[in-house]
Every structure is written in structure tokens, then in C-alpha cells.
Enzyme design. Structure first.
Site, PDB file in Angstrom:
ATOM      1  N   LYS A  78       0.808  -1.222   0.000  1.00  0.00           N
ATOM      2  CA  LYS A  78       0.000   0.000   0.000  1.00  0.00           C
ATOM      3  C   LYS A  78       0.845   1.279   0.000  1.00  0.00           C
ATOM      4  O   LYS A  78       0.386   2.333  -0.426  1.00  0.00           O
ATOM      5  CB  LYS A  78      -0.958   0.010   1.192  1.00  0.00           C
ATOM      6  CG  LYS A  78      -2.113  -0.985   1.088  1.00  0.00           C
ATOM      7  CD  LYS A  78      -3.291  -0.401   0.391  1.00  0.00           C
ATOM      8  CE  LYS A  78      -4.581  -1.193   0.359  1.00  0.00           C
ATOM      9  NZ  LYS A  78      -4.634  -2.560   0.758  1.00  0.00           N
ATOM     10  N   SER A  85       0.865 -10.001  -0.798  1.00  0.00           N
ATOM     11  CA  SER A  85       0.645  -8.550  -0.779  1.00  0.00           C
ATOM     12  C   SER A  85       0.933  -7.858   0.548  1.00  0.00           C
ATOM     13  O   SER A  85       1.096  -6.641   0.583  1.00  0.00           O
ATOM     14  CB  SER A  85      -0.793  -8.248  -1.222  1.00  0.00           C
ATOM     15  OG  SER A  85      -1.703  -9.038  -0.481  1.00  0.00           O
TER      16      SER A  85
HETATM   17  C1  LIG Z   1      -5.404  -3.581   0.368  1.00  0.00           C
HETATM   18  C2  LIG Z   1      -4.854  -4.928   0.287  1.00  0.00           C
HETATM   19  C3  LIG Z   1      -5.171  -5.805  -0.778  1.00  0.00           C
HETATM   20  C4  LIG Z   1      -6.182  -5.467  -1.850  1.00  0.00           C
HETATM   21  O1  LIG Z   1      -5.923  -4.300  -2.560  1.00  0.00           O
HETATM   22  P1  LIG Z   1      -7.070  -3.600  -3.397  1.00  0.00           P
HETATM   23  O2  LIG Z   1      -6.418  -2.494  -4.124  1.00  0.00           O
HETATM   24  O3  LIG Z   1      -8.099  -3.113  -2.395  1.00  0.00           O
HETATM   25  O4  LIG Z   1      -7.667  -4.633  -4.295  1.00  0.00           O
HETATM   26  C5  LIG Z   1      -4.549  -7.039  -0.826  1.00  0.00           C
HETATM   27  N1  LIG Z   1      -3.671  -7.423   0.131  1.00  0.00           N
HETATM   28  C6  LIG Z   1      -3.339  -6.628   1.167  1.00  0.00           C
HETATM   29  C7  LIG Z   1      -2.379  -7.139   2.177  1.00  0.00           C
HETATM   30  C8  LIG Z   1      -3.926  -5.358   1.274  1.00  0.00           C
HETATM   31  O5  LIG Z   1      -3.596  -4.574   2.324  1.00  0.00           O
END
Ligand SMILES: *Cc1c(COP(=O)(O)O)cnc(C)c1O
Length: 325
Positions: A53, A306
Site C-alpha cells: 500500500k 501482498s
Molecule cells: C489492500 C490490500 C489488498 C487489496 O488491494 P485492493 O487495491 O483493495 O484490491 C490485498 N492485500 C493486502 C495485504 C492489502 O492490504
């Protein structure tokens, strides 16, 4: 034409390159062998602030003119986006305010405060938080930084796609955990515009599959209830500007169960020594649970891990049940 192209993503890359890590792409022999693919993990759990993010938040906040930023930065996310905004705002010398849900996670609140942001609490539904954050922006002349539905945020997330394409040849598919679709839209623009033969697939929990439903119906469709352990992607509807990109570029949406997610989190830690939060493990969960289409068998698959922001209590719980590969 999409609302962003690789041009905006390359601009993001240069804007944020001093702020973010170019994260490693780890080859996992054991997980890949078990799943019948050549598996690579894009380790965004090792990113600054513990999730991808920061890429979008930093790209947005660095692009704000100084006189506007000086009036403050506001967002409404309780989780990873809140931490990223707090971090990026502090770096620029701006005051950040994060509106959290009442009774939200203490660990996340602590970390947001550690990054020097003002914390406010409002309601429990995301609409309450967002409308309050926007009211505050109007009052103070501050800038609102949305978690996904914003071209600069999306372009920042898309830099992950550039890194994957730079670091690995012969990729057949990229798997992306999906909530509001900022992450997958950014990655899809980068990947598909650089090499249309690479497939981009989204992964959602069964109990939070609004993007899969929306793709099938052919328009943005809201879910009435959300039920998943993956707290970073409890989104009831895909974004307004992100969804058309998903429709254009994303091959398919896959779903996994909470059990698949816990198992993937466990095995990523055991086999790859990487700590993923449940949301960060859903892409690997798709690979291990066998929902990946047969045509990717034996091919190079990249799973985006992510994020890694998990409290030690949560981790202890996930590790309680032993898992076998
Ligand atoms: C926010 C987030 C997502 C998803 O991202 P989007 O842009 O809302 O689809 C996936 N994994 C993690 C760890 C996140 O913090």
C-alpha cells in the site's frame, strides 16, 4: 483507453523509487512442486510499512502540491492503507489523520500512531468513516487519499507489475489478492501493456467475492454480507474506476476458502520463511488449493504476497493447526 497506462506507472516508479523497496521475487521449489507449477512469490510483505500500500500512497502524496499537502492528508482506512498514508505523509512533513472504525484493531492503531498520524474513531461501517473523513477534508482544506479508487494510487500499485516483468522472463500468469481492485488494476495495466500474453488473475475469498460476481454479471455488483478471515479485502463492491480495467485486462477471478488461506499462510512461513498476513496469502492459497486452471500446469506463475501485517496473537492462532504440504 484506460484511465491510466504504463506511462503513469513509469512516472510512479520514478516518483517513489527512493521511498519503496524493489521487493524480491522468490522461487519456491517445494510449494511449486506440490502445485505442479514453477512458482515465484513477489514478497510485498517485505515492503516498507509491511504491505504494497505504500506504493500507491507515496505516489499520490508525493504528487500533491506542497501548499495543499501542508493543509493535511486524511484517509479512512484502518489497516494497511492507513499505515502507508501515515508513513508517506510524515516523510513529506505533512500532518496525517486516519479515521478508524470504533473498536478497530489495537495493533494497527498503535502502528498508525507510531508513524505520527492523528487517529480518530467513527462508526463501524466503512461508509461512516469515509463520509466523516471527507467532511473533515472539506472543513480543513485537507487532501483525501482513497485506498484504491484513484489513478495515482492505482499507478503506484502498478509498479509491482513493472518489477515482475523486469525480474522474470517467461511468466504465464500473475495471481493477485483482490479487494477494491487498485492492486490488480495497476498490475494488469503494467503487465498487459508490456506483454499481452501474460495472464493476470485475481483471487478473492469465497465469502468476499464481489469482483468475481461483478465480472460475471458484467457490472459492479455489491454483496450484502462479507465473511472472511482476510481482513484486507473485506470489500463489498469493486471500485468505480478500477473495475473497468479489471473487465478489460483480467482473465478471471478465482476463489479460496478461509481454510485454504490459513494453510497457505502456514506453508509460506514453513517453506519460504516468509510471514504473510491472511490477505497476503490468498494468491498462494489459489495455487495450493488447485483452483488455478489446468493450462498453467508446469508454467511460470507469480503469486503476489501482498502484505505481512499480522499480530503475534493472530499468528499463534494460525499456527495452532499443523498443516502438511
Ligand atoms: C489492500 C490490500 C489488498 C487489496 O488491494 P485492493 O487495491 O483493495 O484490491 C490485498 N492485500 C493486502 C495485504 C492489502 O492490504
Amino acid at each position: 483507453m484506460s484511465i491510466i497506462s504504463t506511462k503513469e506507472i513509469f512516472e510512479a516508479k520514478y516518483r517513489i523509487s527512493d521511498v519503496i523497496h524493489h521487493t524480491p521475487l522468490f522461487h519456491s521449489e517445494s510449494l511449486g512442486r506440490a502445485a505442479g507449477v514453477e512458482l515465484f512469490l513477489k514478497a510485498e510483505n517485505l515492503q516498507k510499512t509491511g504491505s504494497f500500500k505504500i506504493r500507491g500512497a507515496a505516489n499520490k502524496i508525493l504528487a500533491i502540491p506542497r501548499e495543499e499537502g501542508a493543509k493535511g492528508i486524511i484517509t479512512a482506512s484502518s489497516g494497511n492503507h492507513g499505515q502507508a498514508v501515515a508513513y508517506a505523509a510524515r516523510m513529506c512533513g505533512y500532518k496525517a489523520t486516519v479515521v478508524m472504525p470504533e473498536g478497530g484493531s489495537r495493533v494497527k492503531a498503535d502502528s498508525i500512531e507510531e508513524y505520527g498520524a492523528e487517529l480518530l474513531f467513527r462508526g463501524s461501517a466503512s461508509e461512516d468513516r469515509i463520509s466523516y473523513a471527507k467532511e473533515l477534508c472539506a472543513e480543513r482544506g485537507a487532501v483525501y487519499v482513497p485506498p484504491y479508487d484513484d489513478p495515482l494510487v492505482m499507478a503506484g500499485q502498478g509498479t509491482i507489475g513493472l518489477e515482475i516483468m523486469d525480474d522474470l522472463d517467461g511468466v504465464a500468469a500473475v495471481l493477485v489478492p483482490t479487494g477494491g481492485c487498485g492492486l490488480i488494476a495497476g498490475i494488469a495495466v503494467a503487465v498487459k501493456e508490456l506483454n499481452p500474453s501474460v495472464a493476470v488473475l485475481g483471487v478473492e475469498p469465497e465469502g468476499s467475492n464481489s469482483t468475481g460476481v461483478s465480472l460475471r454479471v458484467g457490472k459492479r455488483t455489491a454483496l450484502n454480507t462479507i465473511n472472511t478471515v482476510a481482513d484486507g479485502i473485506r470489500t463489498t463492491i469493486p471500485g468505480e474506476i478500477t473495475f473497468p480495467i479489471v473487465q478489460r485486462y483480467v482473465e478471471d477471478m478465482l476463489t479460496v476458502t478461509d481454510e485454504d488461506i490459513f494453510r497457505a499462510q502456514y506453508l509460506i512461513l514453513e517453506r519460504c520463511k516468509l510471514l504473510a498476513e491472511p490477505t497476503g496469502a490468498v494468491s498462494v492459497a489459489a495455487v495450493l488449493s488447485g483452483v488455478l486452471p489446468e493450462k498453467y500446469r508446469g508454467r511460470r506463475v507469480v503469486a503476489v504476497v501482498s502484505g505481512g501485517n499480522v499480530s503475534m496473537e493472530q499468528l499463534r492462532e494460525s499456527l495452532n493447526q499443523p498443516c502438511r504440504l
